[in-house]
Design a protein around this motif. Sequence first.
Motif, PDB file in Angstrom:
ATOM      1  N   ASP B 239     -60.152  12.348 -13.514  1.00 50.37           N
ATOM      2  CA  ASP B 239     -61.585  12.260 -13.217  1.00 50.37           C
ATOM      3  C   ASP B 239     -62.020  10.960 -12.550  1.00 50.37           C
ATOM      4  O   ASP B 239     -63.211  10.678 -12.463  1.00 50.37           O
ATOM      5  N   LYS B 240     -61.066  10.170 -12.100  1.00 48.12           N
ATOM      6  CA  LYS B 240     -61.447   8.917 -11.413  1.00 48.12           C
ATOM      7  C   LYS B 240     -60.862   8.911  -9.998  1.00 48.12           C
ATOM      8  O   LYS B 240     -59.868   9.575  -9.722  1.00 48.12           O
ATOM      9  N   PHE B 241     -61.499   8.118  -9.160  1.00 50.33           N
ATOM     10  CA  PHE B 241     -61.013   8.010  -7.784  1.00 50.33           C
ATOM     11  C   PHE B 241     -59.985   6.896  -7.628  1.00 50.33           C
ATOM     12  O   PHE B 241     -60.087   5.852  -8.290  1.00 50.33           O
ATOM     13  N   TYR B 242     -59.010   7.133  -6.776  1.00 46.55           N
ATOM     14  CA  TYR B 242     -57.978   6.141  -6.460  1.00 46.55           C
ATOM     15  C   TYR B 242     -57.737   6.133  -4.969  1.00 46.55           C
ATOM     16  O   TYR B 242     -57.915   7.156  -4.313  1.00 46.55           O
ATOM     17  N   GLU B 243     -57.292   4.998  -4.465  1.00 39.06           N
ATOM     18  CA  GLU B 243     -56.903   4.943  -3.059  1.00 39.06           C
ATOM     19  C   GLU B 243     -55.443   5.371  -2.922  1.00 39.06           C
ATOM     20  O   GLU B 243     -54.573   4.892  -3.644  1.00 39.06           O
ATOM     21  N   VAL B 244     -55.182   6.267  -1.967  1.00 41.48           N
ATOM     22  CA  VAL B 244     -53.802   6.641  -1.659  1.00 41.48           C
ATOM     23  C   VAL B 244     -53.482   6.153  -0.249  1.00 41.48           C
ATOM     24  O   VAL B 244     -54.384   5.789   0.496  1.00 41.48           O
ATOM     25  N   GLY B 245     -52.210   6.146   0.105  1.00 46.58           N
ATOM     26  CA  GLY B 245     -51.849   5.779   1.485  1.00 46.58           C
ATOM     27  C   GLY B 245     -50.902   4.608   1.564  1.00 46.58           C
ATOM     28  O   GLY B 245     -50.361   4.145   0.566  1.00 46.58           O
ATOM     29  N   PRO B 246     -50.689   4.103   2.790  1.00 45.72           N
ATOM     30  CA  PRO B 246     -49.697   3.052   3.031  1.00 45.72           C
ATOM     31  C   PRO B 246     -49.894   1.794   2.181  1.00 45.72           C
ATOM     32  O   PRO B 246     -48.917   1.214   1.713  1.00 45.72           O
ATOM     33  N   LEU B 247     -51.135   1.370   1.962  1.00 47.09           N
ATOM     34  CA  LEU B 247     -51.333   0.181   1.146  1.00 47.09           C
ATOM     35  C   LEU B 247     -50.892   0.463  -0.288  1.00 47.09           C
ATOM     36  O   LEU B 247     -50.150  -0.317  -0.888  1.00 47.09           O
ATOM     37  N   ALA B 248     -51.325   1.603  -0.820  1.00 43.56           N
ATOM     38  CA  ALA B 248     -50.993   1.955  -2.200  1.00 43.56           C
ATOM     39  C   ALA B 248     -49.483   1.987  -2.413  1.00 43.56           C
ATOM     40  O   ALA B 248     -48.962   1.453  -3.386  1.00 43.56           O
ATOM     41  N   ARG B 249     -48.759   2.585  -1.468  1.00 45.23           N
ATOM     42  CA  ARG B 249     -47.335   2.819  -1.727  1.00 45.23           C
ATOM     43  C   ARG B 249     -46.442   1.657  -1.335  1.00 45.23           C
ATOM     44  O   ARG B 249     -45.241   1.687  -1.570  1.00 45.23           O
ATOM     45  N   ASN B 250     -47.005   0.623  -0.703  1.00 39.24           N
ATOM     46  CA  ASN B 250     -46.173  -0.509  -0.299  1.00 39.24           C
ATOM     47  C   ASN B 250     -46.548  -1.817  -0.985  1.00 39.24           C
ATOM     48  O   ASN B 250     -46.100  -2.886  -0.575  1.00 39.24           O
ATOM     49  N   LEU B 251     -47.371  -1.723  -2.022  1.00 41.32           N
ATOM     50  CA  LEU B 251     -47.856  -2.947  -2.666  1.00 41.32           C
ATOM     51  C   LEU B 251     -46.734  -3.827  -3.205  1.00 41.32           C
ATOM     52  O   LEU B 251     -46.880  -5.037  -3.339  1.00 41.32           O
ATOM     53  N   LYS B 252     -45.601  -3.193  -3.507  1.00 32.95           N
ATOM     54  CA  LYS B 252     -44.499  -3.979  -4.085  1.00 32.95           C
ATOM     55  C   LYS B 252     -43.706  -4.736  -3.033  1.00 32.95           C
ATOM     56  O   LYS B 252     -42.905  -5.610  -3.348  1.00 32.95           O
ATOM     57  N   ASN B 253     -43.911  -4.394  -1.777  1.00 30.70           N
ATOM     58  CA  ASN B 253     -43.206  -5.139  -0.728  1.00 30.70           C
ATOM     59  C   ASN B 253     -43.717  -6.580  -0.700  1.00 30.70           C
ATOM     60  O   ASN B 253     -44.926  -6.813  -0.638  1.00 30.70           O
ATOM     61  N   PRO B 254     -42.806  -7.571  -0.766  1.00 29.77           N
ATOM     62  CA  PRO B 254     -43.239  -8.971  -0.900  1.00 29.77           C
ATOM     63  C   PRO B 254     -44.215  -9.423   0.194  1.00 29.77           C
ATOM     64  O   PRO B 254     -45.212 -10.090  -0.101  1.00 29.77           O
ATOM     65  N   LEU B 255     -43.922  -9.025   1.438  1.00 33.42           N
ATOM     66  CA  LEU B 255     -44.783  -9.484   2.529  1.00 33.42           C
ATOM     67  C   LEU B 255     -46.180  -8.867   2.440  1.00 33.42           C
ATOM     68  O   LEU B 255     -47.202  -9.552   2.579  1.00 33.42           O
ATOM     69  N   ILE B 256     -46.214  -7.563   2.207  1.00 33.80           N
ATOM     70  CA  ILE B 256     -47.507  -6.883   2.088  1.00 33.80           C
ATOM     71  C   ILE B 256     -48.257  -7.410   0.871  1.00 33.80           C
ATOM     72  O   ILE B 256     -49.467  -7.625   0.898  1.00 33.80           O
ATOM     73  N   ASN B 257     -47.500  -7.692  -0.185  1.00 34.10           N
ATOM     74  CA  ASN B 257     -48.123  -8.207  -1.393  1.00 34.10           C
ATOM     75  C   ASN B 257     -48.767  -9.575  -1.154  1.00 34.10           C
ATOM     76  O   ASN B 257     -49.827  -9.892  -1.704  1.00 34.10           O
ATOM     77  N   LYS B 258     -48.113 -10.366  -0.326  1.00 35.09           N
ATOM     78  CA  LYS B 258     -48.662 -11.689  -0.021  1.00 35.09           C
ATOM     79  C   LYS B 258     -50.018 -11.571   0.697  1.00 35.09           C
ATOM     80  O   LYS B 258     -50.990 -12.243   0.349  1.00 35.09           O
TER      81      LYS B 258
END
Lengths: 375, 383
Positions: B239-258
């Motif tokens: 029942d809650k909204f979440y963002e899906v997509g490239p940002l969501a699925r790559n957050l663990k990548n060190p560069l993207i995380n930075k």
Amino acid sequence: MLDVQKVKQRIAELRKLPGIASKPLSEILEENGFTRRDFLKWSGTMAVALGLPASFAPVVAEAAEVSDRLPVIWLHLAECTGCSESLLRTDAPTIDNLIFNYINLEYHDTIMAAAGWQAEQNFEEAVKKFKGRYILCVEGGVPTKDNGDFLTIGPEAETGLEKVRRTAKDAKAIISVGTCSSFGGIQAAYPNPTGAVGVHKVVNKQVINVPGCPPSDRNIVGTIMYVILFGQLPAVDNFNRPKFAYGLRIHDLCERRGHFDAGEFVEEFGSQEAMNGFCLYKVGCKGPYTFNNCSRERFNQHTSWPVQAGHGCIGCSEPDFWDSMAPYEEPLANHKFESVSADATADKVGITILTIAGVAIAAHAAISAIKNPKE
Amino acid sequence: MKITKKIITKIEGEATLKLHKNQNIIEFAEIEFWQYRGIEDFLKNRHYNDASVINPRVCGICGHSHLIATAEVIENALKIKITKKAKILREITVGLEIIQNHIKWFYLTLFPSIKDIDYFKALEFSRDIAKIIALIAGQFPHNSYAIAGGITSDLTNLEIIKIKNFLLKMFERYQEIMNIEGYSKDLEILFEDIPKNIGKSLNKFLVLGNNLFFRANGEIKFVNEEKTSSFNKNALYNDKFYEVGPLARNLKNPLINKIYEEHKDSVYTRIFARLYEVNLIFEYLIKEIDKIDINEKNFIKPRNKNGKGKISIEAPRGSLIHEIEIENEKIKKYNIIVPTQFNLANGNKQNLSPAQAALINEDEKYADFIFKCFDICAICVSH
Ligand code: SF4
Ligand code: SF4
């Protein structure tokens, strides 16, 4: 119609009109590394694709040069935009592509710079300014149920039905790009919840159908070139498809045809027969009932086409193929599954596909299978 | 307060955005889609394999993801295990579809909404990517080479080598668009005139697919749909909204995380993640292709005739869900939930969707850009 003099005259007249391109096509081609010779070669193959004698090649080149004079308006209705996708990847290496960029595309939702209100304004201006002169290309089917309320577009929330009727009124030529705008397409599949139909059903003018799901870039650009060349619509078959592109069956020029004739069929995907590249008729190929030139032109710069990748033709350029050609992985001859809409489909099949030839082909497949010692 | 209606075009179809404003500042936004086709209706009572031909037509941009999702949901329902070779080839075509989608989105949709750019190079790049897909699948867009049980094409060793060389070459060419260190000249040019930190959203991310190198952080069974005033259906998780997509699925990548640490879930991070993801996909596919055992089977014939399935894969715009019920080889029920239903949902003031949250408190002049950062697909929504 094949009077070179007349065509030349026409082109001379077009040349007098103001074009939108900032420089002549020859210069653009040159900048992109194409020689005059490449261009003439392109004109030659285009002439052949259009079913014209080779002597027409230089005229085709001239027509391409003035293609920025005739305004084209492109409308998107109920669809998946796959047709535009096909077009955005026009032919090898990039001459068709350069020409498509060169064409006077006054309005195309996905590739023009303006958006939203601004886009709508451009549209209205183009329709007014080029009244009676523009080529209208429509992509997508027209939902008609509930007055067309299943598709509303633009800031005025106009229905697709209203918009296409209004734009068709002042068009010089109307081209339905893809099976959706030609025959209703996927949204018109049984039970057709939105009442989707082809453009020709809602306007009272002749419409050229360039079906395919999506159609090849060659067929799209070719049809537009033809209109530019002759100022009139090309010769068509009984479904209003240009004969130059839809004159032959897929089956006629298929690379697996030898196997068909020898009675060598794939009975199951992934089998040894599949690896041998045998004919796909028994796993549902609809090539024998389908008029189109995929086996000759292929897709993505002639890279490949579905049959080459081991899946049968699905008959996507035929009217109502979503119902009449299903199930897609079964031969038409032995409909193991009673169809989704048994009655409705039976009618359509009767009229559009199961011609005598079709029946004969089924019989041939059955007989040759018996005769084939490998079976 | 004033409400203006804005039509968002150039997004594969059309969306209507109603902005509630105080002066120029957006206080609330309503998102509507006014197209409907009814794809799920005409799948009913057909043989399940028909879905592999019909479903790609949900969308001409990401139709390939729909094809793979269709094959996988049927396999899930009929309990079929495909070979590793078929799996890897499918990963390659889906990965390539994501790549060409991102490039076209950046150069044809996003960039021109801010300033002029010559998009010809981008078209050429996508075109060459599509060519590799065609080598494997027959054509692009719209092919049916993946069916429940495997794939129909039979590639030779030589073709595999050719595809690998192609991948290496395209990876190298991509360095000009964004290199592996994350530098992109075009991205800098784009942000010359707009602030990087606008469009911050819910800061809540959802990944449901497990394809390529992506790993799910949630379970599909918690996803629910809710009707709205237009043709769109909202997709929610618990029942809650979440963002899906490239940002969501790559957050663990060190560069993207930075970048994320610095700019949070702003437009800049969202665009960066998307462009950088292309590099990650190339790297992954080039590694995977070596694992293909050419002697494995392409296809295994399904034996079961009944079953229920529900799966998700990561498509260009985020988690895509397909659900099926098969009875005696026929489709009883089919349901599709597309990523845009999550990101562009039409929530209310108490429960905002990612795009609504991103728009609120921003200047109206950025609305179009913020909206497009989510890479909306109205065509998918109108399935
Ligand atoms: S004809 Fe096929 S490719 Fe073209 S818009 Fe319709 S569904 Fe898409
Ligand atoms: S039936 Fe299909 S695969 Fe066989 S020869 Fe004809 S077109 Fe080719």
